[in-house]
Design an enzyme around this catalytic site. Structure first.
Site, mmCIF file in Angstrom:
data_model
loop_
_atom_site.group_PDB
_atom_site.id
_atom_site.type_symbol
_atom_site.label_atom_id
_atom_site.label_comp_id
_atom_site.label_asym_id
_atom_site.label_seq_id
_atom_site.Cartn_x
_atom_site.Cartn_y
_atom_site.Cartn_z
ATOM 1 N N GLU A 89 3.532 -5.978 7.011
ATOM 2 C CA GLU A 89 2.889 -4.970 7.851
ATOM 3 C C GLU A 89 3.364 -4.995 9.303
ATOM 4 O O GLU A 89 3.464 -3.951 9.953
ATOM 5 C CB GLU A 89 1.363 -5.142 7.807
ATOM 6 C CG GLU A 89 0.701 -4.675 6.527
ATOM 7 C CD GLU A 89 0.639 -5.743 5.452
ATOM 8 O OE1 GLU A 89 -0.155 -5.588 4.512
ATOM 9 O OE2 GLU A 89 1.390 -6.737 5.545
ATOM 10 N N GLY A 134 -0.686 -4.934 0.505
ATOM 11 C CA GLY A 134 -1.897 -4.755 -0.296
ATOM 12 C C GLY A 134 -1.788 -5.377 -1.675
ATOM 13 O O GLY A 134 -2.792 -5.819 -2.249
ATOM 14 N N GLU A 150 -2.645 -8.920 -1.179
ATOM 15 C CA GLU A 150 -4.094 -9.009 -0.964
ATOM 16 C C GLU A 150 -4.851 -8.894 -2.281
ATOM 17 O O GLU A 150 -5.829 -9.612 -2.507
ATOM 18 C CB GLU A 150 -4.541 -7.930 0.021
ATOM 19 C CG GLU A 150 -4.123 -8.260 1.454
ATOM 20 C CD GLU A 150 -4.342 -7.135 2.434
ATOM 21 O OE1 GLU A 150 -4.830 -7.400 3.544
ATOM 22 O OE2 GLU A 150 -3.998 -5.990 2.106
ATOM 23 N N ALA A 204 0.847 -1.188 0.000
ATOM 24 C CA ALA A 204 0.000 0.000 0.000
ATOM 25 C C ALA A 204 0.884 1.241 0.000
ATOM 26 O O ALA A 204 2.097 1.163 0.206
ATOM 27 C CB ALA A 204 -0.908 -0.008 1.226
#
Length: 257
Positions: free
Chosen positions: A131, A108, A111, A65
């Site tokens: 993360e 992300g 994901e 992200a």
């Protein structure tokens, strides 16, 4: 047709979404995720498109992200803006989705790949959730999707340690489908998409729903849905064409109706 952070094109009956923030290693900011989901939904409505492929570039699928965008977030700002609500829409896409992964698929980006139905990866691709190293955790489905793909113990290990896994490991644990040479990733993903596009679109949709339900519900509920979808398939012209073609010893021509 291109947007700010993605490129969009079709290859036969395959709709392609190419992530395009090369200077940021395709890091996913919120506008980029909005564009990705908007295009997934557009392809899902497009009757000429039967399969969706999501790809990055030769260096990165998506390296996480956009951390700079997230640094000033607070619990209240996240509660009010609900940035993960748009991710839920990916789970509603009815057509097959394939992630074509070169380079890094982290945070992300991982994901996003896990939200696709199938993953084709380069031999040197890296997957992971770093993360924990930033003092946070996956929030767009990572803990749930990885656990369902590889099981509780290994998912905990990978997410807790924040270390990447290589493509062969990911394939061994059932996280990805195919591993190929880096230069063949897009070709293999499009070849797989072409194979799927020759199948009955109604059947693909019903099978996808039933298989996803199998992951999330008790056996009896899954069997009930499977049976319902089996019956529904007999309402389609594709079922009639498929069975007729079988008896006539020819390839079926499916129309998606």
């Amino acid at each position: 047709m291109n947007k700010e952070h993605i490129k969009v094109y079709s290859d036969g009956n395959t709709g392609v979404i190419e992530l395009h923030r090369p200077k940021a290693a395709n890091a996913l900011n919120r506008r980029m995720v909005d564009e990705i989901v908007e295009q997934m939904e557009a392809f899902d409505r497009d009757k000429t498109i039967r399969v969706i492929v999501v790809k990055g570039n030769s260096k990165a699928f998506a390296a996480g992200a956009d951390i700079e965008e997230m640094m000033e977030d607070s619990p209240l700002s996240l509660e009010f803006t609900n940035p993960f609500a748009v991710w839920d829409k990916m789970m509603l896409i009815k057509k097959p989705m394939i992630a074509a992964v070169n380079g890094f698929a982290l945070g992300g980006g991982f994901e996003l790949a896990l939200h696709c139905d199938l993953i084709v990866a380069a031999e040197d691709a890296k997957f992971g959730f770093p993360e924990v190293n930033l003092g946070v955790m996956p929030g767009a489905g990572g803990t749930q999707l990885l656990t369902k793909a590889m099981g509780r113990a290994k998912a905990l290990e990978w997410i807790w340690l924040g270390q990447p896994m290589d493509a062969q490991e990911a394939k061994h644990y059932g996280v990805i489908n195919r591993v190929v040479a880096p230069e063949l990733v897009e070709e293999e993903a499009l070849r797989l998409a072409e194979q799927l596009s020759e199948q009955a679109p109604v059947s693909l949709r019903l099978i996808k729903e039933a298989v996803h339900e199998a992951v999330n519900t008790p056996l009896q509920d899954g069997l009930t849905l499977e049976r319902k979808n089996f019956y529904l398939a007999f309402a389609s012209q594709d079922q009639k064409e498929g069975m007729k073609a079988f008896t006539e010893k020819r390839r079926p021509s499916f129309k998606g109706v």
